[in-house]
Design a protein around this motif. Sequence first.
Motif, PDB file in Angstrom:
ATOM      1  N   VAL A   2       5.906   5.967  -4.148  1.00  0.00           N
ATOM      2  CA  VAL A   2       5.968   6.042  -2.692  1.00  0.00           C
ATOM      3  C   VAL A   2       4.864   6.955  -2.167  1.00  0.00           C
ATOM      4  CG1 VAL A   2       7.395   6.720  -0.714  1.00  0.00           C
ATOM      5  CG2 VAL A   2       8.445   5.574  -2.676  1.00  0.00           C
ATOM      6  N   MET A   3       4.192   6.510  -1.109  1.00  0.00           N
ATOM      7  CA  MET A   3       3.062   7.242  -0.533  1.00  0.00           C
ATOM      8  C   MET A   3       3.447   8.668  -0.134  1.00  0.00           C
ATOM      9  SD  MET A   3       2.969   5.754   3.364  1.00  0.00           S
ATOM     10  CE  MET A   3       4.420   5.870   4.434  1.00  0.00           C
ATOM     11  N   ASP A   4       2.423   9.493   0.043  1.00  0.00           N
ATOM     12  CA  ASP A   4       2.637  10.832   0.588  1.00  0.00           C
ATOM     13  C   ASP A   4       2.946  10.786   2.078  1.00  0.00           C
ATOM     14  OD1 ASP A   4       2.176  11.899  -1.881  1.00  0.00           O
ATOM     15  OD2 ASP A   4       0.489  13.150  -1.286  1.00  0.00           O
ATOM     16  N   GLY A   5       2.577   9.704   2.738  1.00  0.00           N
ATOM     17  CA  GLY A   5       2.830   9.562   4.170  1.00  0.00           C
ATOM     18  C   GLY A   5       1.632   8.936   4.860  1.00  0.00           C
ATOM     19  N   TYR A   6       1.727   8.836   6.190  1.00  0.00           N
ATOM     20  CA  TYR A   6       0.626   8.323   6.995  1.00  0.00           C
ATOM     21  C   TYR A   6      -0.217   9.499   7.495  1.00  0.00           C
ATOM     22  CZ  TYR A   6       3.211   3.901   7.107  1.00  0.00           C
ATOM     23  OH  TYR A   6       3.873   2.747   6.770  1.00  0.00           O
ATOM     24  N   TRP A   7      -1.528   9.349   7.386  1.00  0.00           N
ATOM     25  CA  TRP A   7      -2.436  10.431   7.745  1.00  0.00           C
ATOM     26  C   TRP A   7      -2.230  10.859   9.202  1.00  0.00           C
ATOM     27  CZ3 TRP A   7      -5.738  13.531   5.163  1.00  0.00           C
ATOM     28  CH2 TRP A   7      -6.596  14.306   5.933  1.00  0.00           C
ATOM     29  N   GLY A   8      -1.912  12.156   9.380  1.00  0.00           N
ATOM     30  CA  GLY A   8      -1.794  12.720  10.718  1.00  0.00           C
ATOM     31  C   GLY A   8      -0.704  12.111  11.571  1.00  0.00           C
ATOM     32  N   ASP A   9       0.310  11.516  10.953  1.00  0.00           N
ATOM     33  CA  ASP A   9       1.353  10.827  11.726  1.00  0.00           C
ATOM     34  C   ASP A   9       2.731  11.058  11.113  1.00  0.00           C
ATOM     35  OD1 ASP A   9       2.748   9.176  13.445  1.00  0.00           O
ATOM     36  OD2 ASP A   9       1.271   7.571  13.372  1.00  0.00           O
ATOM     37  N   PRO A  10       3.257  12.283  11.240  1.00  0.00           N
ATOM     38  CA  PRO A  10       4.568  12.573  10.641  1.00  0.00           C
ATOM     39  C   PRO A  10       5.697  11.751  11.240  1.00  0.00           C
ATOM     40  CG  PRO A  10       3.821  14.388  12.046  1.00  0.00           C
ATOM     41  CD  PRO A  10       2.659  13.456  11.886  1.00  0.00           C
ATOM     42  N   GLU A  11       5.555  11.348  12.502  1.00  0.00           N
ATOM     43  CA  GLU A  11       6.630  10.570  13.134  1.00  0.00           C
ATOM     44  C   GLU A  11       6.778   9.200  12.467  1.00  0.00           C
ATOM     45  OE1 GLU A  11       7.745   8.733  17.540  1.00  0.00           O
ATOM     46  OE2 GLU A  11       6.375  10.443  17.380  1.00  0.00           O
ATOM     47  N   ARG A  12       5.650   8.525  12.270  1.00  0.00           N
ATOM     48  CA  ARG A  12       5.728   7.214  11.605  1.00  0.00           C
ATOM     49  C   ARG A  12       6.075   7.358  10.129  1.00  0.00           C
ATOM     50  NH1 ARG A  12       0.815   3.372  13.706  1.00  0.00           N
ATOM     51  NH2 ARG A  12       0.970   3.844  15.918  1.00  0.00           N
ATOM     52  N   THR A  13       5.655   8.465   9.519  1.00  0.00           N
ATOM     53  CA  THR A  13       6.044   8.703   8.128  1.00  0.00           C
ATOM     54  C   THR A  13       7.559   8.811   8.018  1.00  0.00           C
ATOM     55  OG1 THR A  13       3.959   9.834   7.649  1.00  0.00           O
ATOM     56  CG2 THR A  13       5.802  10.265   6.171  1.00  0.00           C
TER      57      THR A  13
ATOM     58  N   ILE B 276       0.830  -1.197   0.000  1.00  0.00           N
ATOM     59  CA  ILE B 276       0.000   0.000   0.000  1.00  0.00           C
ATOM     60  C   ILE B 276       0.867   1.252   0.000  1.00  0.00           C
ATOM     61  CG2 ILE B 276      -1.675   1.329   1.345  1.00  0.00           C
ATOM     62  CD1 ILE B 276      -2.906  -1.305   2.235  1.00  0.00           C
ATOM     63  N   GLU B 277       1.939   1.252   0.786  1.00  0.00           N
ATOM     64  CA  GLU B 277       2.796   2.433   0.879  1.00  0.00           C
ATOM     65  C   GLU B 277       3.645   2.670  -0.366  1.00  0.00           C
ATOM     66  OE1 GLU B 277       2.611   0.869   5.220  1.00  0.00           O
ATOM     67  OE2 GLU B 277       2.524   0.052   3.201  1.00  0.00           O
ATOM     68  N   GLY B 278       3.773   1.650  -1.234  1.00  0.00           N
ATOM     69  CA  GLY B 278       4.672   1.771  -2.377  1.00  0.00           C
ATOM     70  C   GLY B 278       4.045   1.494  -3.723  1.00  0.00           C
ATOM     71  N   THR B 279       2.713   1.333  -3.790  1.00  0.00           N
ATOM     72  CA  THR B 279       1.986   1.064  -5.024  1.00  0.00           C
ATOM     73  C   THR B 279       2.534  -0.218  -5.669  1.00  0.00           C
ATOM     74  OG1 THR B 279       1.850   3.481  -5.206  1.00  0.00           O
ATOM     75  CG2 THR B 279       0.937   2.240  -7.005  1.00  0.00           C
TER      76      THR B 279
END
Length: 533
Positions: free
Chosen positions: A381-392, A326-329
């Motif tokens: 590569v994904m834009d990131g995790y919603w509302g979670d910059p630390e895990r991104t 999911i994070e990398g298509t």
Amino acid sequence: DRARRTPGSVLLAAGGERLTAEGLAARARRIGRALIASGVRPGDRVALMAPNSPAWGAAAFGVWEAGAVLVPLSTRYKGLEAGGLLRRTGARVLMCTERFRGTPSTGLIGRAEGEPEGGRPFAGLPELGEAVLLDVEPGDPEARREGSVAFAAFLERARAVSESAAEKRALGVDGRDLAEVLATSGTTGAPKGVMIPHGQLLRGYWDWASVVGLDGDDRYPVIAPFSHGFGVNAGLLAGVMRGARLLPQAVFDPGGLAGLIADEGATVLAGPPTLFQGLLARRAAGERFPALRVGICGAASVPPELVRRLLDEGVVRRMVNAYGLIEGTVVSMTREGDPVEVVAGSAGRPMPGVRVEVVDEEGGPLPPGTRGEILVGGFGVMDGYWGDPERTAEAVDGRGRLRTGDVGVLSERGDLSVVDRKKDVFTVGGFSAYPAEIEALLARCPLVAGAAVVPVPDARLGEVGCAFVVPEEGGAGASAPDLGAEVIAWARENMANYKVPRRVVAVESLPVNANGKTDKAALARRLAEEREE
């Protein structure tokens, strides 16, 4: 675009319903107008919790028409899981079914998040303004639930928004805007929302469909739920882009797959190796069905003998192995003309615009033939995790490379083999199950003081979970024969079925290693020794 080019082509067919490209576009526009009239703004999140169907496809495209972000929720979810994702993504609207398998979505979520309050459907979800009931008529009792509206009444709102205003909203969406927030679990226990923009999806799954050769002559049963990244993107989106006829399966019956191929003329099939092994068994039992044009497996290890038998016995004319997350298509795929050994032993070569590296513990590149962690770069590569910059930041390094947590090997010619996982995860019938998430859910069971989950082999599903449970003081005792049954029953009420442990073992305490963490290896050895006895 598809509606303009081939307006009469059937894109979605299920349960006697046939939805053409023109019909799909018209339905999507009306749903989009109704969402705009309901106050949905560009970038708002709209959740969709329903089984695979033509209606699901129309609702998804309607969300995109309104410039909103689709948040698919699995019908396998229970209230805790669905409510958690609705809260984390701040969804404004929930579109859902009430009568699928006799289980009301609002009832499930309501038990976890509270009954209606202040005109909203759930007291515990203050940002969620309304639930749109897709399979309920205006006069039905469910439509009278506060904060809920029957689908037909919802659609009537479209009259308040002009076609030109709706078209302006749709044309305002560009490739950088978010299309989806897809749920994925992880080693920390809390599911994350993966942010994927429109341009990334269109490019990634156009290329996927090109390798598969998907076109208007194909009949494609979509077995993966549309709520799953593969189902919505490699199924719905790819099929509409290429004009294939999709046969969405609301409830999949493995025993009826051969009949589906024969009756519907299916030409494309995607799924885990067990799916294709089942077709071989049906052929061996005397069932006759046409050969599939192409079969697509995931990156799971595919026995070379299975690929040879599928080809030799006329079950498929071509096999494709692929790797994505999911994070990398879509990361890599085998190509037309690859030998059996490459299809069976690798996930093929990277897709155009995708970079794959295999690195050591320090992030340094490793030579071909050496095992290391797979890093993925490029447009997918994904834009990131919603509302979670630390895990991104943990998942994507400073050079924009995704740390997949998978262990792989690159061949001299660039074929990628996925050989292991760095992450704590196992696969149940094609679904990724994360022990940390299951353990976090079990921690909410009143019978459980502590839990550790490890995978065990299963003939039908590949792997399933076994939970080692420390009973809650004052709850069922460790020696109580019904503890396992009660914990499993609680799990079935509160988590998706593929996450439910198939076995529960009561223990006085969980073993720990030198770092003070639960020693999963010791628990796995205990189960292995039991199997050997």
